[in-house]
Scaffold this motif. Structure first.
Motif, PDB file in Angstrom:
ATOM      1  N   ARG A 404       0.087 -14.079 -29.690  1.00 42.57           N
ATOM      2  CA  ARG A 404       0.817 -13.199 -28.773  1.00 42.57           C
ATOM      3  C   ARG A 404       2.187 -12.895 -29.362  1.00 42.57           C
ATOM      4  O   ARG A 404       2.869 -13.802 -29.870  1.00 42.57           O
ATOM      5  N   GLU A 406       5.679 -11.081 -28.067  1.00 43.90           N
ATOM      6  CA  GLU A 406       6.383 -10.519 -26.908  1.00 43.90           C
ATOM      7  C   GLU A 406       7.731  -9.967 -27.363  1.00 43.90           C
ATOM      8  O   GLU A 406       8.496 -10.653 -28.046  1.00 43.90           O
ATOM      9  N   ARG A 465       9.295  -6.574 -20.773  1.00 51.65           N
ATOM     10  CA  ARG A 465       8.593  -7.287 -21.832  1.00 51.65           C
ATOM     11  C   ARG A 465       7.284  -6.572 -22.190  1.00 51.65           C
ATOM     12  O   ARG A 465       6.476  -6.292 -21.310  1.00 51.65           O
ATOM     13  N   GLU A 467       3.934  -7.235 -24.279  1.00 48.68           N
ATOM     14  CA  GLU A 467       3.170  -8.334 -24.866  1.00 48.68           C
ATOM     15  C   GLU A 467       1.975  -7.762 -25.630  1.00 48.68           C
ATOM     16  O   GLU A 467       1.147  -7.051 -25.072  1.00 48.68           O
TER      17      GLU A 467
END
Length: 478
Positions: A404, A406, A465, A467
């Motif tokens: 991931r 972000e 954010r 992601e």
């Protein structure tokens, strides 16, 4: 090898044909043939006449296109019913259609193949309005995409080039200034050494002075970083020492000794070595030697910075690298920050929360760099760009078979009605002439379609954010 086509029931099981009438399926059955290909075989070649429309029945394929003379993989698929070949068969063109990509068999595969010219005639009979709409949409999209994409690439290249040029100019100019000053200091050092020699200095004493010089020069690299107050206090301390030993304009030399990390006790050692009679010439000669070392350090720092910028630019563009490779996402994120450094104002704090232990991933590195560029550029714009303020946060971690990434900012946030549309082509909240609305759409396609990943956004005032989720294993859809 050619065989009769599939039974009607099996043809209707393909999503392309499930709503065709019995008569239409009969035409397909009459004109279609089965073709089998072994793995690692080229089925069709880009640029050759587009004579057939291919529908995948079994196996896996990959598609490539030529970009600047190099083959770039653009698609992989093992989905039954996927199609390739003469996919624009419904478009009227004066010139002969050509295959837009090369298709390879990744494994043994079977195609259902239709003759493109005959299929085009029947298709326009079966679906006249749809054919007109598809042709208009295709031609309109192609023309718009050509104009907008070219313009967008030029603008993006101009911005990145301007930022990189600005970043390169600073260390280059510093190196030029330091080199010019170094030439003057070396000449002055030779002059002072000649003056010391004229005073019939004892050879042993000169050797001792050279030893002192080497000891002091070695301390330059370890000079501590001082606050403005500490710098002023040490300059006063050394200036007082010079006054006590009748060295004229000692205040002008004090800054050099302090920048080299020296204090008054170091000068006491020089005095013990040469005595009061030679201390003035010795101090000035040492000042030249120390300043020479400092200038060489500046030149080294500047050229290292230039080398790092060039390296970041090569990493960002993936120059001399394979399009598809196993990568560390942190390298792309860092090189993107370097390329966009001209847009990161002094009021914006960059925070990196990297988990360096995460796995490398199979990816098109240059395309992911475009994703990082689009998202980070939007985040910087939300915080006001060069004149703005806020915090840009880059965080990485791994969850199971995905990594991931972000990217967050402390801008005003994205309203709910906008958030639902930000990945739509040509949707933008910028003013006329300020954007094309393609950045996040392209990012979505690169992440989702090219890498079988996902991209999502959460936002509230002061906390937005993005992601990006990417698989750590090879995917057939790559």
């Amino acid at each position: 090898m050619k065989e009769p086509a599939l039974p009607r029931e099996e043809l209707r099981g393909l999503f392309l044909f499930e709503h065709l009438s019995d008569e239409q399926l009969d035409w397909i059955d009459e004109h279609a043939v089965l073709e089998h290909y072994a793995g690692d075989t080229a089925v069709i070649r880009e640029g050759e006449p587009a004579t057939c429309f291919y529908i995948l029945l079994s196996g896996a394929l990959r598609m490539t296109r030529l970009v600047s003379g190099a083959e770039v993989e653009v698609k992989r698929s093992d989905q039954r019913g996927s199609y390739c070949g003469a996919t624009q068969f419904f478009v009227h063109q004066e010139n002969e259609h050509a295959y837009s990509a090369t298709v390879y068999a990744v494994s043994d595969l079977t195609f259902l193949t239709l003759p493109a010219a005959e299929f085009a005639i029947e298709f326009r009979k079966w679906f006249p309005m749809a054919a007109h709409l598809l042709e208009g949409m295709y031609l309109g999209w192609r023309n718009t995409d050509t104009v907008v994409s070219s313009r967008r690439r030029l603008l993006a290249l101009g911005e990145l080039s301007a930022g990189l040029t600005h970043e390169l100019n600073n260390p280059a100019a510093a190196a030029v200034r330091a080199t010019a000053s170094l030439r003057e200091r070396v000449a002055g050092m030779r002059h002072k050494l000649a003056m010391l020699a004229k005073k019939d200095i004892d050879p042993d004493l000169l050797e001792q002075l050279l030893d002192v010089q080497e000891q002091l020069v070695k301390q330059v690299g370890d000079a501590p970083k001082l606050t403005a107050m500490q710098q002023a206090d040490r300059e006063d301390e050394i200036g007082d020492w010079f006054d006590d030993h009748d060295i004229d304009q000692g205040w002008d030399l004090a800054a050099t000794f302090v920048a080299a990390g020296l204090r008054a006790e170091n000068l006491d050692g020089v005095l013990e070595s040469v005595g009061e009679g030679l201390i003035d010439g010795a101090v000035r000669w040492l000042a030249y030697a120390l300043e020479t070392e400092i200038l060489m350090g500046e030149i080294e720092d500047s050229t290292t910075r230039i080398s790092a910028l060039v390296g970041a630019a090569k990493q960002y563009s993936q120059m001399d690298r394979a399009p598809h490779q196993w990568i560390d996402v942190h390298e792309g994120l860092d090189s993107t920050l370097v390329m966009l450094s001209g847009k990161i104002g002094p009021g914006i704090e960059v925070v990196k929360q990297y988990d360096r232990s995460i796995d490398r991933i199979p990816a098109y590195a240059a395309e992911l760099n475009q994703v990082w560029t689009n998202v980070i550029d939007n985040a910087l714009g939300a915080m006001g760009g060069v004149e703005g303020a806020g915090k840009l946060t880059l965080r990485t971690w791994q969850e199971g078979k995905q990594i991931r990434v972000e990217i967050g900012d402390t801008g005003p946030g994205i309203p709910e009605e906008v958030r639902q549309r930000i990945f739509e082509p040509f949707f933008t909240t910028k003013g006329v002439g300020e954007g094309t609305g393609l950045g996040l759409d392209i990012s979505w396609r690169i992440v989702v379609e090219r890498h079988s990943g996902d991209i999502k956004v959460t936002s509230e005032p002061g906390d937005t954010r993005f992601e990006i989720c990417l698989p750590i294993e090879e995917q057939a859809s790559l």
